[in-house]
Design a protein around this motif. Structure first.
Motif, short mmCIF file in Angstrom:
data_model
loop_
_atom_site.label_atom_id
_atom_site.label_comp_id
_atom_site.label_asym_id
_atom_site.label_seq_id
_atom_site.Cartn_x
_atom_site.Cartn_y
_atom_site.Cartn_z
N LEU A 537 0.85 -1.21 0.00
CA LEU A 537 0.00 0.00 0.00
C LEU A 537 0.87 1.25 0.00
O LEU A 537 0.62 2.19 -0.77
CB LEU A 537 -0.92 -0.02 1.22
N GLU A 541 1.26 4.15 -2.86
CA GLU A 541 1.11 5.59 -2.55
C GLU A 541 2.32 6.36 -3.05
O GLU A 541 2.19 7.45 -3.65
CB GLU A 541 0.94 5.78 -1.04
N HIS A 576 -4.14 3.76 -7.51
CA HIS A 576 -5.31 3.94 -6.63
C HIS A 576 -6.01 2.58 -6.42
O HIS A 576 -6.45 2.27 -5.29
CB HIS A 576 -6.29 4.93 -7.26
N ILE A 579 -4.12 0.44 -3.94
CA ILE A 579 -4.36 0.91 -2.58
C ILE A 579 -5.72 0.45 -2.08
O ILE A 579 -5.86 -0.04 -0.95
CB ILE A 579 -4.26 2.46 -2.52
N SER A 580 -6.75 0.58 -2.92
CA SER A 580 -8.09 0.13 -2.54
C SER A 580 -8.12 -1.37 -2.26
O SER A 580 -8.76 -1.83 -1.31
CB SER A 580 -9.10 0.48 -3.64
N ILE A 583 -6.53 -2.12 1.13
CA ILE A 583 -7.45 -1.80 2.22
C ILE A 583 -8.54 -2.85 2.32
O ILE A 583 -8.91 -3.31 3.41
CB ILE A 583 -8.04 -0.39 2.02
N SER A 640 1.03 6.85 6.48
CA SER A 640 -0.13 6.95 5.58
C SER A 640 -1.40 7.00 6.43
O SER A 640 -2.27 6.14 6.33
CB SER A 640 -0.16 5.76 4.62
N LYS A 642 -3.97 8.80 6.34
CA LYS A 642 -5.27 8.92 5.67
C LYS A 642 -5.77 7.56 5.20
O LYS A 642 -6.98 7.28 5.22
CB LYS A 642 -5.19 9.89 4.49
N TYR A 643 -4.82 6.67 4.78
CA TYR A 643 -5.26 5.36 4.34
C TYR A 643 -5.58 4.44 5.52
O TYR A 643 -6.43 3.55 5.42
CB TYR A 643 -4.19 4.73 3.44
N GLN A 646 -9.01 5.42 6.25
CA GLN A 646 -9.91 4.81 5.26
C GLN A 646 -10.16 3.35 5.60
O GLN A 646 -11.29 2.86 5.46
CB GLN A 646 -9.30 4.93 3.86
#
Length: 776
Positions: A537, A541, A576, A579-580, A583, A640, A642-643, A646
């Motif tokens: 991840l 980023e 992106h 990363i999704s 998560i 990270s 913010k992630y 999320q």
């Protein structure tokens, strides 16, 4: 309070006495005469005013005093009006008198102006009479001066033509330059007299001398530089001849220089012609060595022959560049199959070095004067690309080489990823795959190199190659390296749980929670696998941010007309997506960990619970999973945040609905069971609200967006259980409580709650009718 006066007391005809001003006039009045008196209000209402003076019947006792005060005020206003009127009368008389006096003064002034104008006209006539003769004399003087000057020029022209003829025959170029310049200037004075035969004859003789000098000097140069006379070139005479050429028609100078420059390059054209071995790219440095050596010899032997402003050395160098570019273009086109990237880059590097040398040695002024040279980029050094442009059509070989190198690099990264460890996290940088910085370093070097070669179509082709391998990197190094979640079904575990639950007695319910939870656990990611997911991840980023920087740099370096075609948004979308996916995998892993506990919760015999105790073991199991997993993810995503947030929000959005669905499965349930489940739900809600900082030494407040998701979902779960605890009789009160606690829930949820309470079908029908009627 009674109103002493009503509206109908006043006669309606009195309304005619009111004066209504426009808003603009009223505003001006308010600015000039500000007043707070109610009588000055534009919307003054007499009834309201009187009522304000006498609000009650008792206040009428003061009517005499108020009337007296009003009379005094009226008397005062009358006096002011009288004074103003008298003042206006006096002002009018004074103004009329002043106007009469002004008119008299204007008449007198007009008379004075008329007199002055008449005198001025007389004076002008007198001056005209006086200067008439002077003008005639001045005109005669100018004509006489012009005649004398013309005769002098004519004398100079006649004598000069004879002198030039003699000097030309004797080849005395040093003595010709000055009189030739003077005669050329004199001839410009006789351009308007070309219709006079004598003048035309002189003009023709001068032109003939120019032509003769041009041919003679050109002949002298060619004879001096012929094969037999190269060793004894008369430098002084030819140097003087160059001064004469500078005065002649510019074409003479151009033709002479063109011939001389081509003469200087004859040897080069012969030595490096297409059929010679030295003509190929591997010997390109010999070309540049030859011209450097030749220029040194030329300046040493003939440096003083030509005027400095002729820039002969630069002209030779420029023509050498033109010839070299044309020859290299032809030979490369014919032997295209023999060019490899190593040879191409070698030739480009040698050429670039030579062009840099020329830009330091010469000013490039001859290129700026050469209108036919359209390939020179004057924004950079005028010599940049003068030869190198011939390599641009073959730079596809270079791009193909970059493509092969990147392909090999990606494959090496794939192999290394199976053995190497991620870079360790620092205070400023997260743990990432070591191949990621290496890839972008290669990109940077390639971009800089391509910028030096060509910032046009080749740079655009390089960008497409970059895009190709950014996609491959996101797929092969990131997406494909994500640990896979075991496709293990819960079926076997659930069957075991169900079997054991059916055998359990009510008294042994709580004691057997732990064994049930242990049997229902699934295979999960270990600590290293979780760290690897977080590393991928963080790498995605890093790639996402660096790709944006790469896009900006490419747009800056490429030709402005092509900048709009640079678009790496699709590649950024790929990162992106990685990363999704990371998560989502982390969320799914944590959900899988909680799944056995939720399954256990739904299989408990809640109708047999007779006492409410502490939180149930399945809540403890879920909390334990949180305390084990969240700190690992949080520490690995410390750069990270913010992630990580999320991840927490996505987990809460997924877990709370699943928890609610399992609550609906807890049926049948008695009041004590509902109370125990409500206690468990509240404890779980508390844990979830603290989830982002669970087991952390720093008690950081959870983000508001996360808290909102958890509060909304778990509050709904609590409200469901409170409805379950509400008696169904009376039915109206039950429905009202349902609508109050769960205003957004639909009929389907209503059925689920009734099933939890084991309400019979006939009673359900009655309650549903009440629900529908209430909703209507």
């Amino acid at each position: 309070m009674e109103t002493p006066l009503e509206d109908d007391v006043l006669d309606e005809d009195n309304q005619d006495f009111f004066i209504n001003f426009t808003p603009e006039v009223q505003k001006a009045i308010d600015e000039v005469l500000p007043s707070k008196d109610p009588l000055d209000e534009p919307d003054f209402n007499s009834i309201d005013y009187i009522n304000s003076l006498f609000p009650t019947e008792q206040s009428l006792s003061n009517i005499d005093e108020v009337v007296t005060k009003m009379e005094n005020k009226i008397q005062s206003i009358d006096n002011e009006i009288s004074t103003v009127v008298r003042g206006q009368i006096t002002a009018s008389q004074d103004g009329r008198q002043a106007l009469d006096e002004a008119q008299k003064v204007i008449k007198q002034l007009f008379q004075h102006i008329k007199t002055i104008k008449e005198k001025a006209e007389k004076s002008e006539e007198m001056v005209r009479e006086i200067t008439r003769d002077i003008k005639q004399l001045d005109c005669a003087k100018r004509n006489l001066t012009l005649a004398i000057t013309t005769l002098n020029h004519l004398h100079m022209l006649v004598g000069g033509v004879d002198t030039l003829k003699l000097l030309t025959q004797r080849r005395l170029y040093g003595e010709i330059a000055l009189p030739l310049q003077a005669i050329s200037e004199v001839m410009t004075h006789f351009e308007n007299y070309s219709d006079i035969p004598q003048i035309k004859n002189l003009s023709d003789q001068v032109k003939s001398i120019h032509v003769e000098l041009a041919e003679q000097i050109t002949h002298d140069f060619k004879e001096a530089f012929s094969g037999s006379n190269k060793s004894s070139i008369p430098n002084k005479q030819l140097a003087q001849a160059c001064l004469v050429v500078s005065i002649l028609d510019p074409k003479v100078k151009r033709d002479l220089l063109k011939w001389f420059v081509n003469l200087q390059l004859q040897e080069y054209n012969h030595l490096f012609q297409e059929t010679e071995d030295t003509a190929w790219l591997d010997k390109i440095d010999k070309r540049y060595a030859w011209i450097k050596r030749h220029l040194l010899e030329f300046e040493d032997r003939l440096g003083n022959l030509f005027p400095q402003n002729w820039e002969v050395s630069e002209r030779i160098a420029v023509q050498f560049c033109h010839n070299t570019r044309e020859e290299l273009s032809k030979i490369m086109m014919k032997r295209k199959s023999e060019i490899d990237v190593k040879l191409l880059l070698y030739a480009i590097q040698k050429t670039s070095t030579f062009e840099t040398l020329l830009s330091k040695r010469f000013t490039g002024i001859t290129l700026k004067d050469d209108e036919t040279d359209t390939e020179t980029d004057l924004v950079r050094s005028p010599f940049t690309g003068l030869i190198g442009n011939c390599f641009i059509p073959h730079l596809e070989i270079y791009i193909e080489s970059i493509d092969r190198n990147l392909s090999d690099l990606i494959e090496r990264f794939v192999q290394d990823s199976k053995q190497t460890q991620p870079t360790e996290a620092t205070e400023t940088q997260a743990s990432i795959l070591p191949s990621c910085p290496d890839l972008f370093v290669f990109y940077k070097k390639s971009m800089i190199q391509c910028t030096q070669l060509d910032n046009g179509q080749s740079m655009l082709n390089l960008t497409k190659t970059f895009q190709k391998y950014l996609h491959e990197y996101s797929e092969k190094l990131l997406q494909n390296n994500l640990p896979k979640i075991e496709a293990q079904s819960l079926g076997t575990s659930v069957q075991l749980l169900t079997r054991d639950l059916q055998k359990m007695s009510t008294s042994g319910l709580i004691q057997n929670f732990s064994s049930l939870l242990k049997e229902g656990e699934l295979t999960r990611f270990n600590k290293d696998e979780l760290a690897k997911i977080c590393c991928i991840l963080s790498t995605a980023e890093y790639c996402l941010e660096t790709t944006q920087q790469l896009s900006d740099k490419l747009k800056e370096k490429i030709d402005p007309s092509l900048a709009d075609q640079i678009d790496l948004s699709k590649e950024q979308d790929n990162f992106h997506k990685v990363i999704s996916n990371c998560i989502q995998i982390l969320v799914q892993d944590l959900e899988n960990a909680c799944e056995p506990a939720l399954t256990t919760m739904s299989k408990i015999q809640w109708q047999n619970v007779d006492t409410v105790g502490d939180q149930s073991p399945y809540i403890t199991a879920i909390t334990t999973h949180f305390k084990t997993t969240i700190p690992i993810i949080r520490d690995n995503l410390s750069h990270s945040r913010k992630y990580f947030t999320q991840f927490c929000i996505k987990f809460a959005n997924s877990f709370t609905p699943k928890f609610i669905q399992n609550i609906y499965k807890c049926k049948p349930i008695n009041t004590e069971g509902a109370e125990q489940l409500l206690l468990d739900t509240h404890m779980l809600k508390t844990v979830l609200l603290n989830l982002p900082s669970i087991s952390s030494q720093i008690n950081r407040q959870a983000p508001a967006s996360y808290t909102k998701v958890v509060t909304k979902g778990m509050t709904k779960a609590e409200m469901i259980l409170k409805v379950v605890m509400t008696p169904v009789d009376p039915s109206k009160a039950f429905v009202e409580q349902y609508r109050k606690l769960l205003p957004e829930c639909q009929l389907n949820d209503f059925y689920k709650i009734l099933d939890m309470k084991s309400v019979k079908r006939q009673e359900q029908a009655v309650l549903v009718e009440v629900f529908k009627a209430y909703k209507a």
